[in-house]
Design a protein around this motif. Structure first.
Motif, PDB file in Angstrom:
ATOM      1  N   PHE A   7       0.831  -1.203   0.000  1.00 37.70           N
ATOM      2  CA  PHE A   7       0.000   0.000   0.000  1.00 37.70           C
ATOM      3  C   PHE A   7       0.868   1.257   0.000  1.00 37.70           C
ATOM      4  O   PHE A   7       0.625   2.201  -0.753  1.00 37.70           O
ATOM      5  CB  PHE A   7      -0.908  -0.049   1.240  1.00 37.70           C
ATOM      6  N   ASP A   8       1.909   1.260   0.826  1.00 38.54           N
ATOM      7  CA  ASP A   8       2.819   2.411   0.881  1.00 38.54           C
ATOM      8  C   ASP A   8       3.583   2.542  -0.438  1.00 38.54           C
ATOM      9  O   ASP A   8       3.780   3.645  -0.960  1.00 38.54           O
ATOM     10  CB  ASP A   8       3.831   2.237   2.020  1.00 38.54           C
ATOM     11  N   SER A  55       2.778   8.855  -6.668  1.00 41.04           N
ATOM     12  CA  SER A  55       3.253  10.211  -6.356  1.00 41.04           C
ATOM     13  C   SER A  55       4.550  10.513  -7.098  1.00 41.04           C
ATOM     14  O   SER A  55       5.102  11.601  -6.953  1.00 41.04           O
ATOM     15  CB  SER A  55       3.517  10.350  -4.847  1.00 41.04           C
ATOM     16  N   HIS A  56       5.034   9.545  -7.881  1.00 42.37           N
ATOM     17  CA  HIS A  56       6.272   9.686  -8.647  1.00 42.37           C
ATOM     18  C   HIS A  56       7.482   9.919  -7.754  1.00 42.37           C
ATOM     19  O   HIS A  56       8.373  10.718  -8.073  1.00 42.37           O
ATOM     20  CB  HIS A  56       6.144  10.838  -9.680  1.00 42.37           C
ATOM     21  N   ALA A  57       7.502   9.237  -6.609  1.00 44.70           N
ATOM     22  CA  ALA A  57       8.663   9.337  -5.719  1.00 44.70           C
ATOM     23  C   ALA A  57       9.747   8.384  -6.220  1.00 44.70           C
ATOM     24  O   ALA A  57       9.454   7.328  -6.773  1.00 44.70           O
ATOM     25  CB  ALA A  57       8.255   8.965  -4.303  1.00 44.70           C
ATOM     26  N   GLN A  84     -10.036   6.508  -4.648  1.00 44.38           N
ATOM     27  CA  GLN A  84      -9.950   7.514  -3.581  1.00 44.38           C
ATOM     28  C   GLN A  84     -11.275   8.253  -3.526  1.00 44.38           C
ATOM     29  O   GLN A  84     -11.782   8.697  -4.565  1.00 44.38           O
ATOM     30  CB  GLN A  84      -8.841   8.489  -3.957  1.00 44.38           C
ATOM     31  N   GLY A  85     -11.831   8.411  -2.318  1.00 46.46           N
ATOM     32  CA  GLY A  85     -13.103   9.111  -2.187  1.00 46.46           C
ATOM     33  C   GLY A  85     -12.906  10.615  -2.061  1.00 46.46           C
ATOM     34  O   GLY A  85     -11.804  11.097  -1.810  1.00 46.46           O
ATOM     35  N   LEU A 116      -0.717   7.017  -0.583  1.00 44.79           N
ATOM     36  CA  LEU A 116      -1.614   6.897  -1.735  1.00 44.79           C
ATOM     37  C   LEU A 116      -2.675   8.000  -1.713  1.00 44.79           C
ATOM     38  O   LEU A 116      -3.135   8.445  -2.762  1.00 44.79           O
ATOM     39  CB  LEU A 116      -2.267   5.516  -1.721  1.00 44.79           C
ATOM     40  N   ALA A 117      -3.029   8.468  -0.541  1.00 48.82           N
ATOM     41  CA  ALA A 117      -4.044   9.530  -0.441  1.00 48.82           C
ATOM     42  C   ALA A 117      -3.520  10.845  -0.999  1.00 48.82           C
ATOM     43  O   ALA A 117      -4.299  11.713  -1.390  1.00 48.82           O
ATOM     44  CB  ALA A 117      -4.468   9.710   1.014  1.00 48.82           C
TER      45      ALA A 117
END
Lengths: 321, 124
Positions: free
Chosen positions: A199-200, A207-209, A273-274, B112-113
């Motif tokens: 998940f991480d 996030s393109h890290a 994502q909500g 992810l958020a």
């Protein structure tokens, strides 16, 4: 001592990790997708894939449209005509635009016909309605999604605009991916990564890290969880807008069918994502925005139809179902 | 050959994230100031040191992404250091004699958020 303790305090957050198989009779995957009503962003990642199939591309293009109505009085949503034209047909969703759930009055129309009003104290007293206090403490512009041309003509008296979701497609070369085993939700040292680590990692990818940092790097030490392997390329796709659970279900089914033919990829992911300012997360569970307003979920779909489902919420949320 | 179907299992983790993530943007009053990623990180460390001292200046802090043009970054901090980092950023007022301020755009224990921000959806 109390001050020191407060300095180290962490806002409460929950991560629910489930594993199951799409073939199981009692699998809840469909129900969980269908009851997460207000979705802002849908992303999927397919390792060892350079070009998306036509079916996936068509699905991604088919997410829209949604409608933006300005200056709509709330009473329009409870007229017999609106209820008969849209609500009774089902699949009508609405959410106030540009209202912060922790500051403003917010309204949401659920597909089952319920109208949720999240009101400040003064507005609540003015309406004279019977409600309950929020667990966690207008003429508004609204977002809608319902049958297309009917919506445009029904609200033609107000400023209504049709919008299409934004789509971003990209391919990442030489991506280091965690090694997973579908039966090991918690991972196993040197054998497989856990659902939490995945998940991480997924967050870092979207996030393109940079995930290739050395432990002595000054700027960042973030790296891929171990064990991992490098894939030649991976396809990433994101869709943002006012996205319906029905379309997400269809996308999930299509991603399950990805493995109908043999593929190099061991798994694919689908993340949703909500809206941070939605008054509900899953079903009618109250949602609040304390520091992040996050409520999101992620599927990891394995090549044997096993899946992992991670559901994450922040401080002002009930535990996901 | 694919493995046989797995059985159902559910685990609920409370406060599982050892890190929190912040999307931040550094704004200069008069604009026109450039910082490299290393200079940006050094600025964060000195902000922590000014408010909390040497020990907390050594909190595990990473700059996961950095865009020099917009001075925007995603930071990763150990969860127990979130309040200290956030308060340090709030109280940072200048860099090399030039007035500036950190804007905190998003905070979450889940990276992810941070890949999307529904409050940035513009429809007008």
């Amino acid at each position: 001592m109390a001050t020191l303790r407060r300095l180290r305090e962490v806002p409460r957050h929950l991560l629910v990790c489930e594993k199951s198989n799409f073939g199981h009779d009692k699998s809840r995957h469909r129900h969980l997708v269908e009851t997460h009503y207000y979705n802002y962003r849908v992303s999927f990642l397919i390792p060892e894939c350079g070009i998306l199939s036509k079916e996936l591309k068509d699905l991604v293009m088919g997410f829209g449209p949604y409608y933006f109505v300005k200056g709509l009085p709330l009473y329009e949503l409870i007229t017999h005509e609106f209820i008969n034209t849209f609500v009774k047909k089902g699949s009508c969703y609405a959410l106030t635009y540009n209202t912060n759930i922790d500051e403003d009055n917010t309204v949401a129309l659920l597909p089952n016909g319920k109208l949720i009003l999240s009101l400040d104290k003064d507005t609540y007293e003015e309406t004279g309605l019977q409600g309950r206090p929020s667990q966690y403490s207008g003429r508004k512009t609204m977002r809608f999604s319902a049958e297309g041309s009917t919506m445009m003509s029904y609200f033609s008296g107000y400023g209504i605009q049709e919008h299409q979701p934004k789509i971003a497609l990209s391919t990442t070369p030489d991506l280091r991916c965690p090694v997973l085993r579908s039966g090991l939700l918690g991972g196993e040292p040197e054998a497989a990564c856990s659902a939490h680590e995945l998940f991480d990692w997924l967050g870092a990818v979207f996030s393109h890290a940079d995930l290739n940092n050395e432990p002595y790097n000054f700027v960042s030490t973030c790296c891929c969880p171990q064990p991992s392997s490098v894939v030649a390329q991976a396809s990433l796709c994101s869709v943002t807008g006012f996205l319906l659970p029905e379309r997400i279900c269809v996308l999930l089914e299509q991603l399950c069918r990805y493995f109908d033919e043999p593929k190099l990829a061991p798994w694919v992911t689908l993340s949703v994502q909500g809206f941070a300012d939605s008054p509900v997360s899953w079903r009618e569970s109250e949602h609040g925005f304390q520091k992040g307003g996050e409520h999101l979920y992620n599927f990891v779909i394995f090549n044997n139809r096993d899946y992992w489902l991670q559901m994450a919420v922040g401080a002002d949320d009930d535990c996901p179902p | 050959m694919p493995a046989p179907a797995t059985s159902y299992e559910r685990i609920v983790y409370k406060n599982p994230s050892e890190y929190h993530y912040m999307k931040v943007h550094l704004e200069f009053q008069d604009g026109g100031v450039g910082l490299t990623a290393a200079q940006f990180k050094q600025l964060l460390i000195s902000a922590l040191k000014d408010l909390f001292g040497e020990v907390d200046a050594a909190l595990p802090l990473d700059v996961l992404t950095y865009e020099e043009k917009t001075l925007s970054a995603i930071l990763r901090i150990c969860s127990s250091g979130l309040v200290k980092l956030w308060s340090s950023l709030t109280l940072l007022g200048s860099y090399k004699g030039k007035n500036c301020a950190f804007r905190v755009i998003q905070v979450s224990p889940f990276l992810l958020a941070l890949s999307g921000n529904s409050r940035e959806l513009v429809l007008n």
